[in-house]
Design an enzyme around this catalytic site. Structure first.
Site, PDB file in Angstrom:
ATOM      1  N   LYS A 195       0.828  -1.208   0.000  1.00  0.00           N
ATOM      2  CA  LYS A 195       0.000   0.000   0.000  1.00  0.00           C
ATOM      3  C   LYS A 195       0.864   1.260   0.000  1.00  0.00           C
ATOM      4  O   LYS A 195       0.646   2.175  -0.805  1.00  0.00           O
ATOM      5  CB  LYS A 195      -0.927  -0.018   1.225  1.00  0.00           C
ATOM      6  CG  LYS A 195      -1.733   1.264   1.466  1.00  0.00           C
ATOM      7  CD  LYS A 195      -2.836   1.453   0.461  1.00  0.00           C
ATOM      8  CE  LYS A 195      -3.598   2.758   0.676  1.00  0.00           C
ATOM      9  NZ  LYS A 195      -4.495   2.731   1.844  1.00  0.00           N
ATOM     10  N   LYS A 235      -0.749  11.304   5.113  1.00  0.00           N
ATOM     11  CA  LYS A 235      -0.573  10.188   6.044  1.00  0.00           C
ATOM     12  C   LYS A 235       0.198   9.042   5.396  1.00  0.00           C
ATOM     13  O   LYS A 235       1.175   8.526   5.960  1.00  0.00           O
ATOM     14  CB  LYS A 235      -1.936   9.679   6.518  1.00  0.00           C
ATOM     15  CG  LYS A 235      -1.869   8.400   7.350  1.00  0.00           C
ATOM     16  CD  LYS A 235      -3.242   7.799   7.585  1.00  0.00           C
ATOM     17  CE  LYS A 235      -3.132   6.436   8.240  1.00  0.00           C
ATOM     18  NZ  LYS A 235      -4.449   5.784   8.425  1.00  0.00           N
TER      19      LYS A 235
END
Length: 302
Positions: free
Chosen positions: A171, A246
């Site tokens: 990811k 983030k």
């Protein structure tokens, strides 16, 4: 484990709520928990039984799915719920967290006599609602096989990436590529504007040449060439810049801790962090072009 195991879903927010609702639609019995009253109300409307506490949701479940904002919350929650879970429960964490935290969570689950996979997602709220998410999964082959039918009820593409933590690794690596690509595309469009090049002309060239990439052809940062992109809707996300901040922060942590020479990844993390902290976090991540354009104009005026 039965064909349709009982599921506990912890974290029923913008992503978790629709994901849990899709499990209900697929025939699963889902007990959920979220501390936010609005999330509880929406979950109840979607056929999810809302428990009064996380430990109550976990009791009797064969699979526990978590969707939380950060790794500390995941680890703290695991400390709370692991003792309450039935032996050999499968824990599926779909939060996007640090690779080290994902591996620590899996270790906690294994030490408590349970199974675990990390399964972060790509696709945003729209994908969660439509059931078209992509899942990147880390864990053993057996645990992945057990989790796969549930993930297929919530997503369209499920990839087993290897052992614990490798879903998170995939990811953050993917999103580092995406963040760098969007900055490069945005810089190119601003440069083109400075040179008197029409945005449509640049798009027509780059989308059919070596500059072609997803950030250009699916999420083009200027209005016009791709009518469905956030750029045509005042940069409403989409994938919010705060989330890119983030994810790139997680990638930067991994880059530093593993001694990787990744100048572009670290610089992209810096640029999105600045954009987020200066007020752009609620916009689509493609809105980084507005920051690049504004700073370029400011330099012109000096």
């Amino acid at each position: 484990m039965s064909a349709l195991p009982a599921v506990a879903f912890l974290g029923l927010g913008h992503m978790g709520g629709p994901m849990a609702a899709n499990l209900v639609r697929a025939g699963y019995t889902v007990t959920g928990y979220d501390p936010v009253p609005a999330a509880q109300e929406e979950a109840t409307k979607n056929g999810i039984t809302v428990a009064e506490a996380a430990v109550d949701a976990v009791r009797g479940a064969e699979v526990v799915i978590t969707m939380l904002p950060n790794g500390k919350l995941v680890l703290d929650l695991y400390d709370e719920i692991l003792p309450a879970a039935e032996p050999d429960t499968l824990f599926v964490d779909s939060s996007t967290i640090d690779v080290a935290d994902a591996r620590a969570a899996a270790e906690k689950a294994h030490e408590a006599g349970h199974r675990a996979v990390d399964a972060p997602v790509s696709g945003g709220v729209a994908g969660a609602t439509a059931g078209t998410l992509a899942f990147m999964v880390g864990g053993s082959e057996d645990d992945f096989a057990t989790a796969q039918p549930l993930l297929e009820a919530m997503g369209r593409k499920i990839v087993h990436c290897g052992g614990s933590g490798n879903g998170q690794a995939a990811k953050i690596c993917n999103n580092m590529i995406l963040g760098i690509s969007m900055i490069a595309i945005s810089e190119a469009f601003v440069l083109g504007e400075k040179l008197g090049l029409d945005n449509q002309a640049l798009f027509d060239v780059a989308s059919n040449a070596s500059g072609q990439c997803w950030a250009l052809t699916s999420n083009c940062p200027v209005p016009g060439p791709v009518p469905t992109t956030p750029a045509n809707n005042d940069y409403q996300p989409g994938f919010a810049a705060a989330l890119m901040d983030k994810d790139l922060g997680l990638a930067a942590n991994a880059v530093r801790s593993n001694g990787v020479e990744a100048e572009l990844g670290l610089r992209a993390a810096e640029l999105y962090h600045r954009f987020n902290t200066e007020g752009g976090g609620g916009l689509d991540f493609s809105a980084i072009i507005t920051d690049i354009r504004d700073r370029s104009t400011a330099k012109d005026s000096k």
